[in-house]
Design a protein around this motif. Structure first.
Motif, short mmCIF file in Angstrom:
data_model
loop_
_atom_site.label_atom_id
_atom_site.label_comp_id
_atom_site.label_asym_id
_atom_site.label_seq_id
_atom_site.Cartn_x
_atom_site.Cartn_y
_atom_site.Cartn_z
N PHE A 114 1.50 6.49 -6.99
CA PHE A 114 -0.13 7.73 -7.40
C PHE A 114 -0.06 8.89 -6.74
O PHE A 114 -0.28 9.46 -7.30
N VAL A 115 0.43 9.07 -5.45
CA VAL A 115 0.42 10.60 -5.05
C VAL A 115 1.31 11.43 -5.85
O VAL A 115 1.14 12.49 -5.79
N LEU A 139 -5.48 17.74 -2.74
CA LEU A 139 -4.47 16.93 -2.31
C LEU A 139 -3.93 15.97 -0.84
O LEU A 139 -3.60 15.23 -0.92
N LEU A 150 -4.19 4.31 4.89
CA LEU A 150 -4.65 2.93 4.34
C LEU A 150 -2.80 2.12 5.09
O LEU A 150 -3.10 1.08 5.34
N PRO A 151 -2.12 2.79 4.61
CA PRO A 151 -0.65 1.66 4.40
C PRO A 151 -0.07 1.89 6.11
O PRO A 151 -0.29 0.37 7.13
N TYR A 198 0.66 -1.58 -0.40
CA TYR A 198 0.21 0.29 -0.23
C TYR A 198 1.11 1.22 -0.26
O TYR A 198 0.53 2.50 -0.80
N PHE A 199 2.08 1.50 0.67
CA PHE A 199 3.10 2.05 0.74
C PHE A 199 3.28 2.25 -0.25
O PHE A 199 3.27 3.99 -0.96
N GLY A 201 1.12 3.80 -2.63
CA GLY A 201 0.10 5.25 -2.64
C GLY A 201 1.45 6.20 -2.84
O GLY A 201 1.60 7.19 -3.21
N LEU A 202 3.02 5.98 -3.01
CA LEU A 202 3.75 7.20 -2.64
C LEU A 202 3.99 6.69 -4.69
O LEU A 202 3.49 8.45 -5.13
N LEU A 231 0.27 12.19 -9.90
CA LEU A 231 -1.37 13.13 -9.20
C LEU A 231 -0.33 14.41 -9.37
O LEU A 231 -1.44 15.58 -9.62
N ILE A 232 -0.16 14.42 -8.03
CA ILE A 232 0.85 16.03 -8.29
C ILE A 232 1.06 16.55 -9.40
O ILE A 232 0.93 18.21 -10.00
N SER A 253 -3.77 7.63 0.90
CA SER A 253 -2.96 6.77 0.09
C SER A 253 -1.89 6.44 1.31
O SER A 253 -1.00 6.08 1.07
N LEU A 254 -1.26 7.44 1.75
CA LEU A 254 0.68 6.95 2.17
C LEU A 254 0.32 6.93 3.57
O LEU A 254 1.21 6.62 4.33
N ILE A 287 -5.85 12.92 -0.46
CA ILE A 287 -5.72 11.82 -1.00
C ILE A 287 -4.59 11.94 -0.47
O ILE A 287 -3.53 10.47 -0.63
#
Lengths: 266, 576
Positions: free
Chosen positions: A36-37, B547, B558-559, A29-30, A33-34, A40-41, B554-555, B550
């Motif tokens: 993805f974010v 932002l 969840l994890p 997930y990390f 997420g890393l 996105l930015i 996400s960071l 999110i």
């Protein structure tokens, strides 16, 4: 059926008591997420610039939300790590501890044992995959996604994971050493993942640029050829789904044969 | 000495001890080889052909033979220790895997595919499907073949394109077909069509081409390469866009010669070959040509108005801020009197009268067709758009109007600073009038100087609506057709096309009606409108709060949430 259910329940409970499972989930997930974010930015910055009229001279087009959805692709990419980690102890530990024979005294056969184990690890993977749907909701908040593509992407990732886990189970059944099982499982998944590159390499070795049957075999064996270019983008082919199902069936058949052989040969 | 009674059990035991004619393992091994040959041959020939079927049948027969020749061995085989963990299990495993491969090969050969994307990335969208259906139903449209050149290294692109090409074939009822060609294997074709890998070549299947293909299928060598006729090509990048493919198909099958003479006017719409309007129509053999008075009246001119060799022609005045000269008016009069087709789109008057205000022109039009341009600019509070009271979005376009036949229901046509069109009460009997668009009852007119002064409010002495802003007239005796548009906006389609805006359709409708396009055998609406922007195409935007949220979920949520749960589970169970 009862045997399968008993093994499934037991093993699934073990996963949720195991620190490895939580560590794997955290890392996945990390990592997702890393990326993805970060993406996105970057995309928001580009689109904002384009809205202000900058960058259009380079032919840059605004970037939609569909490009940013990467959870399923990343998880399938990471299966060469996730699969071995989740399956390495599944049967190898039973072999090493000598508990396999004890289990076999229960009223169930080897196939029930193997299927129960597989369903447990697949069940855990399903939960791991399902939680990534958070990304879908987050992206829908700032853009629009293609529902069909999302659905097939998850279906394909689920089947992909099942196939990878089933293949890794073969190695877990083959050896008592979890590290060796993990290593061999990772290697196998990586080979299947990169098999499509093997097809390209085979083509490059021929004068005509087409290695024919050899490249076809490489491509048909490849995990990515049946997911990344089809199910992941909303194109459903029956033989892609069948590929993963048959991979699972074949791998479990082999695993069952191995367990039987090891059991009766001591 | 007595005969010993026959002991059935002994007899049965004796029978059991007789070995089979052929050892089962040999038959099973041969069956395994046969089953392995099935997918291998299918992959080699890229189809589940005779060899694959033959191998499958042989494998099944060998299995049956095994069971027939050694039934008890077969039964014991499947339940015995040898099968479960002996060396025979390896053979069985190979056999089983081969069987799975057979199933896979068979299903793969069927190529059952479906596109589930909302954006029809791998299948025809509805607009293209409708066009292809028209093609299939029209017997005058020739067969089209799409040649897709993909190397072995481009299997991914081929996989994704094939469902779309299948859709073309299905939607057109087979009128459009396709073939994949490997340029590495068929170098002659690749060179003849001068196409890069990943590109497409589209062309008409001429009788010569069909004969050549049949000869090749029969194994007869050809003296020379016979290509498709009337070919167009698409690059690898263009081939991924179905609109490009459909437009190319439309382009290559379009027949007929249609000329649109765009008269050079001051400050009119710039209908150059680069404009989107012109490019859209040139797909179906409409030729746009800029002309002036000299081009049309010189002794040695190449242009012949009312040319019977053409399938249709029209003289178009797309705006114009200066009045026409007497010679130009005379040209128009002469052209219309001889059955020609003219479209005049008005610009508002400035300090000087515009083209549409040419007195001699309006007098002629009024007397001959019962139409003329009125004074002033129409303001319509009910239909104004974009913050400008002089920019109208005309809704409810007359669905019964032939000149507006291409405008979809519910669409609007944007008209900027439109002039009213006056229909004479007493017009000639041989004139049929077709009103394409009108303004609301509450509309009124103002002059441009009044608007510039800011006097846009309605006064008592202002003319009131409704006003006709697009009107067509036909002289049923001579066949002459005239279309008057209160604004040149329909011909500025490249700037104003978008969701629900049908300026392009309005412009095309006027031109096609004026030149009598409906009498031509080709389906009327052969152009493919650009797709409306889909939600999935919208760019991503996020404000800082979004932002941040999110980012947090996400960071961190969840994890680390999962990690915390794992920590709690470990902590609570650490003693056990």
């Amino acid at each position: 059926m009862r045997g399968i259910w008993a093994v499934f329940k037991r093993e699934l409970a073990v996963y949720f008591r195991s620190p490895i499972a939580y560590a794997v989930a955290f890392a996945v997930y990390f990592f997702i997420g890393l990326l993805f974010v970060g993406n996105l930015i970057q995309v928001v910055a580009i689109n904002t610039q384009l809205l202000g009229g900058q960058g259009q001279q380079f032919g840059q087009q605004p970037i939609p939300a569909t490009v940013l959805f990467n959870a399923t692709q990343l998880i399938t990419f990471l299966m060469f790590l996730i699969g071995p980690l989740l399956t390495m102890r599944l049967i190898a530990e039973e072999n090493r501890e000598g508990t396999l024979e004890v289990l076999m005294t229960l009223p169930m056969n080897e196939s029930s044992f193997v299927i129960g184990k597989f369903l447990a690890v697949w069940g855990y993977y399903t939960i791991l995959l399902a939680l990534t749907v958070v990304q879908v909701f987050l992206l829908s908040w700032v853009g629009a996604l293609d529902a069909g593509t999302i659905a097939t992407s998850y279906l394909g990732a689920w089947l992909y994971g099942g196939a990878a886990l089933a293949v890794c189970m073969i190695w877990s059944a083959t050896t008592e050493d979890q590290v060796i099982a993990a290593f061999l499982g990772a290697t196998t998944i990586l080979v299947l993942y990169l098999s499509e590159l093997g097809a390209e390499y085979a083509n490059s070795l021929t004068a005509s640029g087409d290695a024919g049957l050899l490249s076809t075999i490489f491509r048909e064996l490849s995990l990515t050829a049946h997911y990344g270019n089809t199910l992941a983008v909303g194109l459903v082919r029956a033989h892609d789904i069948l590929y993963f199902v048959l991979m699972i069936v074949g791998a479990l058949f082999i695993t069952t044969r191995i367990v039987e052989t090891r059991r009766y040969r001591g | 000495m007595t005969d010993k009674p026959t002991n059935p059990e002994m007899v049965e035991d004796v029978v059991e001890e007789i070995p089979p004619l052929v050892p089962p393992w040999i038959l099973l091994s041969l069956a395994a080889v046969a089953f392995i040959a099935v997918p291998v041959s299918a992959l080699a020939t890229a189809s589940f052909g005779a060899i694959s079927w033959g191998a499958l049948v042989v494998g099944v027969l060998l299995l049956v033979l095994t069971i027939v020749l050694a039934p008890q061995q077969a039964a014991g085989f499947l339940t015995g220790r040898s099968f479960r963990f002996g060396s025979t299990s390896i053979v069985i495993t190979v056999f089983f895997i081969a069987f799975l491969m057979v199933i896979y090969g068979f299903v793969a050969d069927q190529n059952w595919t479906t596109d589930v994307t909302q954006t029809d990335d791998f299948s025809l969208n509805q607009a293209a499907r409708d066009v292809m259906a028209q093609f299939g139903a029209d017997p005058t449209i020739p067969e089209v073949e799409i040649l897709a050149f993909f190397t072995g290294a481009q299997a991914i692109q081929q996989t994704q394109l094939e469902p779309l090409l299948e859709d073309y074939e299905e939607a057109s009822g087979g009128k459009v077909s396709y073939r994949f060609i490997n340029p590495d294997r068929n170098v002659q074709a690749a060179q003849a069509y001068n196409v890069q890998p990943g590109g497409l070549v589209l062309g008409v299947r001429s009788p010569e081409y069909i004969a050549a293909q049949q000869a090749l299928a029969d194994g007869q060598p050809l003296a020379e390469f016979v290509p498709l006729a009337n070919t167009e090509s698409l690059s690898a990048f263009e081939a991924s866009d179905q609109n490009q493919i459909t437009n190319k198909i439309v382009e290559i099958v379009a027949s007929g010669d249609f000329n649109v003479y765009v008269y050079e006017v001051d400050n009119g719409v710039n209908l150059t070959p680069q404009s989107g309007f012109v490019q859209t129509l040139e797909r179906t053999n409409w030729n746009f040509q800029q002309v002036n008075l000299t081009d049309l009246t010189a002794v040695d001119t190449d242009i012949t108005l009312n040319d019977t060799n053409l399938d249709g022609e029209v003289l178009l005045f797309a705006g114009g801020s200066s009045a026409l000269s007497e010679s130009e008016v005379a040209l128009i009069q002469d052209y219309l009197d001889n059955g020609g087709s003219v479209i005049i789109a008005a610009d508002p008057d400035g300090e000087e009268p515009s083209l549409a205000s040419t007195e001699e022109l309006n007098t002629y039009l009024s007397e001959t067709f019962g139409l003329s341009f009125g004074e002033g600019i129409v303001l319509d509070p009910q239909n104004s758009v974009g913050g400008s009271i002089a920019t109208l979005a005309i809704q409810n376009i007359r669905q019964t109007s032939d000149v507006m036949a291409f405008v979809p229901q519910q669409a609007v046509v944007i008209l900027d600073v439109p002039r009213p069109i006056v229909t004479a009460e007493n017009r000639p009997d041989n004139i049929d009038i077709d009103v394409g668009a009108s303004t609301a009852t509450i509309s009124y007119t103002k002059t441009l100087p009044e608007l510039i002064e800011g006097e846009s409010q309605q006064d008592d002495d202002d003319d009131t609506g409704p006003f006709d802003v697009i009107v067509a007239a036909e002289n049923t005796e001579t066949g002459a057709r005239l279309v008057l548009s209160g604004s040149a906006s329909p011909f500025e389609a490249s700037l104003l096309q978008g969701q629900g805006i049908a300026n392009l359709e309005a412009g095309v409708g006027m031109i096609s009606w004026a030149m009598g396009y409906e009498e031509f055998e080709t389906p009327a609406n052969l152009f493919l409108p650009e797709l409306d922007t889909r939600p999935q195409d919208q760019p991503v935007f996020a404000d800082p709060n979004q932002l941040a949220t999110i980012n947090f979920i996400s960071l961190f949520a969840l994890p680390f949430g999962v990690l915390i749960v794992g920590g709690v589970v470990w902590f609570t169970r650490r003693g056990s």
